[in-house]
Design a protein around this motif. Sequence first.
Motif, PDB file in Angstrom:
ATOM      1  N   ALA A 172     -65.200 -14.799 -20.150  1.00 37.33           N
ATOM      2  CA  ALA A 172     -65.048 -16.192 -19.733  1.00 37.33           C
ATOM      3  C   ALA A 172     -66.118 -16.461 -18.679  1.00 37.33           C
ATOM      4  O   ALA A 172     -66.592 -15.536 -18.012  1.00 37.33           O
ATOM      5  CB  ALA A 172     -63.657 -16.422 -19.155  1.00 37.33           C
ATOM      6  N   GLN A 173     -66.496 -17.714 -18.532  1.00 39.99           N
ATOM      7  CA  GLN A 173     -67.509 -18.095 -17.549  1.00 39.99           C
ATOM      8  C   GLN A 173     -66.876 -19.024 -16.510  1.00 39.99           C
ATOM      9  O   GLN A 173     -66.457 -20.128 -16.842  1.00 39.99           O
ATOM     10  CB  GLN A 173     -68.667 -18.819 -18.221  1.00 39.99           C
ATOM     11  N   MET A 174     -66.781 -18.562 -15.256  1.00 37.26           N
ATOM     12  CA  MET A 174     -66.294 -19.417 -14.176  1.00 37.26           C
ATOM     13  C   MET A 174     -67.516 -20.063 -13.538  1.00 37.26           C
ATOM     14  O   MET A 174     -68.345 -19.395 -12.930  1.00 37.26           O
ATOM     15  CB  MET A 174     -65.482 -18.614 -13.155  1.00 37.26           C
ATOM     16  N   HIS A 175     -67.627 -21.373 -13.706  1.00 37.21           N
ATOM     17  CA  HIS A 175     -68.809 -22.102 -13.245  1.00 37.21           C
ATOM     18  C   HIS A 175     -68.700 -22.543 -11.793  1.00 37.21           C
ATOM     19  O   HIS A 175     -69.714 -22.774 -11.144  1.00 37.21           O
ATOM     20  CB  HIS A 175     -69.036 -23.358 -14.093  1.00 37.21           C
ATOM     21  N   TYR A 229     -73.825 -26.235  -9.634  1.00 39.34           N
ATOM     22  CA  TYR A 229     -72.979 -25.218 -10.208  1.00 39.34           C
ATOM     23  C   TYR A 229     -73.669 -24.646 -11.432  1.00 39.34           C
ATOM     24  O   TYR A 229     -74.423 -25.337 -12.092  1.00 39.34           O
ATOM     25  CB  TYR A 229     -71.595 -25.780 -10.518  1.00 39.34           C
ATOM     26  N   PRO A 230     -73.455 -23.359 -11.716  1.00 36.69           N
ATOM     27  CA  PRO A 230     -74.137 -22.743 -12.855  1.00 36.69           C
ATOM     28  C   PRO A 230     -73.339 -22.907 -14.146  1.00 36.69           C
ATOM     29  O   PRO A 230     -72.125 -22.764 -14.169  1.00 36.69           O
ATOM     30  CB  PRO A 230     -74.194 -21.275 -12.458  1.00 36.69           C
ATOM     31  N   GLN A 231     -74.034 -23.205 -15.200  1.00 33.22           N
ATOM     32  CA  GLN A 231     -73.424 -23.259 -16.527  1.00 33.22           C
ATOM     33  C   GLN A 231     -74.461 -22.774 -17.526  1.00 33.22           C
ATOM     34  O   GLN A 231     -75.536 -23.372 -17.645  1.00 33.22           O
ATOM     35  CB  GLN A 231     -72.962 -24.670 -16.885  1.00 33.22           C
ATOM     36  N   LEU A 232     -74.135 -21.675 -18.211  1.00 26.78           N
ATOM     37  CA  LEU A 232     -75.044 -21.074 -19.193  1.00 26.78           C
ATOM     38  C   LEU A 232     -76.422 -20.797 -18.581  1.00 26.78           C
ATOM     39  O   LEU A 232     -77.449 -21.129 -19.135  1.00 26.78           O
ATOM     40  CB  LEU A 232     -75.159 -21.958 -20.440  1.00 26.78           C
ATOM     41  N   TRP A 233     -76.438 -20.177 -17.410  1.00 24.10           N
ATOM     42  CA  TRP A 233     -77.642 -19.760 -16.697  1.00 24.10           C
ATOM     43  C   TRP A 233     -78.502 -20.924 -16.222  1.00 24.10           C
ATOM     44  O   TRP A 233     -79.664 -20.762 -15.904  1.00 24.10           O
ATOM     45  CB  TRP A 233     -78.481 -18.803 -17.541  1.00 24.10           C
ATOM     46  N   LYS A 234     -77.950 -22.101 -16.182  1.00 19.34           N
ATOM     47  CA  LYS A 234     -78.682 -23.263 -15.665  1.00 19.34           C
ATOM     48  C   LYS A 234     -77.866 -23.866 -14.531  1.00 19.34           C
ATOM     49  O   LYS A 234     -76.688 -24.143 -14.694  1.00 19.34           O
ATOM     50  CB  LYS A 234     -78.877 -24.299 -16.772  1.00 19.34           C
ATOM     51  N   ILE A 283     -63.726 -24.267 -12.248  1.00 19.59           N
ATOM     52  CA  ILE A 283     -64.090 -24.688 -13.602  1.00 19.59           C
ATOM     53  C   ILE A 283     -64.383 -23.408 -14.370  1.00 19.59           C
ATOM     54  O   ILE A 283     -65.188 -22.583 -13.920  1.00 19.59           O
ATOM     55  CB  ILE A 283     -65.333 -25.591 -13.613  1.00 19.59           C
ATOM     56  N   CYS A 284     -63.722 -23.217 -15.500  1.00 16.20           N
ATOM     57  CA  CYS A 284     -63.882 -21.999 -16.278  1.00 16.20           C
ATOM     58  C   CYS A 284     -63.900 -22.340 -17.762  1.00 16.20           C
ATOM     59  O   CYS A 284     -63.069 -23.111 -18.237  1.00 16.20           O
ATOM     60  CB  CYS A 284     -62.745 -21.037 -15.973  1.00 16.20           C
ATOM     61  N   SER A 285     -64.852 -21.757 -18.493  1.00 14.90           N
ATOM     62  CA  SER A 285     -65.009 -22.022 -19.929  1.00 14.90           C
ATOM     63  C   SER A 285     -64.826 -20.752 -20.738  1.00 14.90           C
ATOM     64  O   SER A 285     -65.214 -19.667 -20.306  1.00 14.90           O
ATOM     65  CB  SER A 285     -66.403 -22.587 -20.220  1.00 14.90           C
ATOM     66  N   LEU A 286     -64.256 -20.919 -21.926  1.00 11.45           N
ATOM     67  CA  LEU A 286     -64.158 -19.851 -22.918  1.00 11.45           C
ATOM     68  C   LEU A 286     -65.043 -20.260 -24.084  1.00 11.45           C
ATOM     69  O   LEU A 286     -64.718 -21.189 -24.811  1.00 11.45           O
ATOM     70  CB  LEU A 286     -62.714 -19.667 -23.396  1.00 11.45           C
ATOM     71  N   PHE A 287     -66.179 -19.591 -24.235  1.00 15.00           N
ATOM     72  CA  PHE A 287     -67.103 -19.919 -25.310  1.00 15.00           C
ATOM     73  C   PHE A 287     -66.795 -19.071 -26.537  1.00 15.00           C
ATOM     74  O   PHE A 287     -66.542 -17.869 -26.428  1.00 15.00           O
ATOM     75  CB  PHE A 287     -68.555 -19.716 -24.869  1.00 15.00           C
ATOM     76  N   GLU A 288     -66.821 -19.695 -27.693  1.00 17.48           N
ATOM     77  CA  GLU A 288     -66.543 -19.018 -28.955  1.00 17.48           C
ATOM     78  C   GLU A 288     -67.509 -17.855 -29.175  1.00 17.48           C
ATOM     79  O   GLU A 288     -68.714 -18.000 -28.999  1.00 17.48           O
ATOM     80  CB  GLU A 288     -66.680 -20.018 -30.111  1.00 17.48           C
ATOM     81  N   GLY A 289     -66.963 -16.692 -29.511  1.00 14.87           N
ATOM     82  CA  GLY A 289     -67.782 -15.530 -29.802  1.00 14.87           C
ATOM     83  C   GLY A 289     -68.201 -14.721 -28.582  1.00 14.87           C
ATOM     84  O   GLY A 289     -68.873 -13.710 -28.718  1.00 14.87           O
ATOM     85  N   TRP A 290     -67.827 -15.152 -27.390  1.00 13.11           N
ATOM     86  CA  TRP A 290     -68.191 -14.426 -26.173  1.00 13.11           C
ATOM     87  C   TRP A 290     -67.047 -13.511 -25.761  1.00 13.11           C
ATOM     88  O   TRP A 290     -65.878 -13.876 -25.884  1.00 13.11           O
ATOM     89  CB  TRP A 290     -68.492 -15.389 -25.030  1.00 13.11           C
ATOM     90  N   LYS A 321     -63.546  -9.843 -19.961  1.00 14.46           N
ATOM     91  CA  LYS A 321     -63.897 -10.003 -18.554  1.00 14.46           C
ATOM     92  C   LYS A 321     -64.178 -11.469 -18.262  1.00 14.46           C
ATOM     93  O   LYS A 321     -64.246 -12.305 -19.156  1.00 14.46           O
ATOM     94  CB  LYS A 321     -65.103  -9.135 -18.184  1.00 14.46           C
ATOM     95  N   ILE A 322     -64.340 -11.746 -16.980  1.00 16.39           N
ATOM     96  CA  ILE A 322     -64.706 -13.088 -16.533  1.00 16.39           C
ATOM     97  C   ILE A 322     -65.895 -12.941 -15.595  1.00 16.39           C
ATOM     98  O   ILE A 322     -65.959 -12.001 -14.801  1.00 16.39           O
ATOM     99  CB  ILE A 322     -63.518 -13.799 -15.844  1.00 16.39           C
ATOM    100  N   GLU A 323     -66.855 -13.836 -15.723  1.00 17.67           N
ATOM    101  CA  GLU A 323     -68.042 -13.808 -14.876  1.00 17.67           C
ATOM    102  C   GLU A 323     -68.077 -15.050 -14.004  1.00 17.67           C
ATOM    103  O   GLU A 323     -67.703 -16.136 -14.438  1.00 17.67           O
ATOM    104  CB  GLU A 323     -69.306 -13.757 -15.728  1.00 17.67           C
ATOM    105  N   CYS A 324     -68.534 -14.859 -12.783  1.00 20.08           N
ATOM    106  CA  CYS A 324     -68.703 -15.977 -11.853  1.00 20.08           C
ATOM    107  C   CYS A 324     -70.017 -15.755 -11.118  1.00 20.08           C
ATOM    108  O   CYS A 324     -70.234 -14.704 -10.517  1.00 20.08           O
ATOM    109  CB  CYS A 324     -67.548 -16.029 -10.863  1.00 20.08           C
ATOM    110  N   PHE A 325     -70.909 -16.704 -11.212  1.00 19.71           N
ATOM    111  CA  PHE A 325     -72.187 -16.613 -10.511  1.00 19.71           C
ATOM    112  C   PHE A 325     -71.988 -17.064  -9.064  1.00 19.71           C
ATOM    113  O   PHE A 325     -71.327 -18.061  -8.808  1.00 19.71           O
ATOM    114  CB  PHE A 325     -73.233 -17.510 -11.167  1.00 19.71           C
TER     115      PHE A 325
END
Length: 116
Positions: free
Chosen positions: A48-51, A1-6, A38-45, A79-83
Amino acid sequence: YPQLWKWSRLSEERLARHLWAGEVFGLPGASGLRAWSICSLFEGWDEAQMHHLDGADPASIVELAQSMRGYAAGGGREKIECFALDPSPLIDLLRDAGYAGEDFAVTVLELELERA
């Protein structure tokens, strides 16, 4: 699964960390979850990132993907992003849920090293 481009394996330890952080969401069904993410809300972004997004059937995946858009908006994200890997049936399901595709592709290469 992708998290922060990894891209990583979703281990029990990683899943436990997401559970502890309140980043795991699901749609209940008669015999368990119909879909989960799995979805994260990172401070300052602004997004949201759906992993991770998976489910028992396409309709459940679309329903959860739509509700995750509401979760992102409720968290103040624009917005929300999902890779998703291309080609993948997940891409069509995300479009059915109202997500828009990007015009770029990323190639992921992996080399797993053995311990000596």
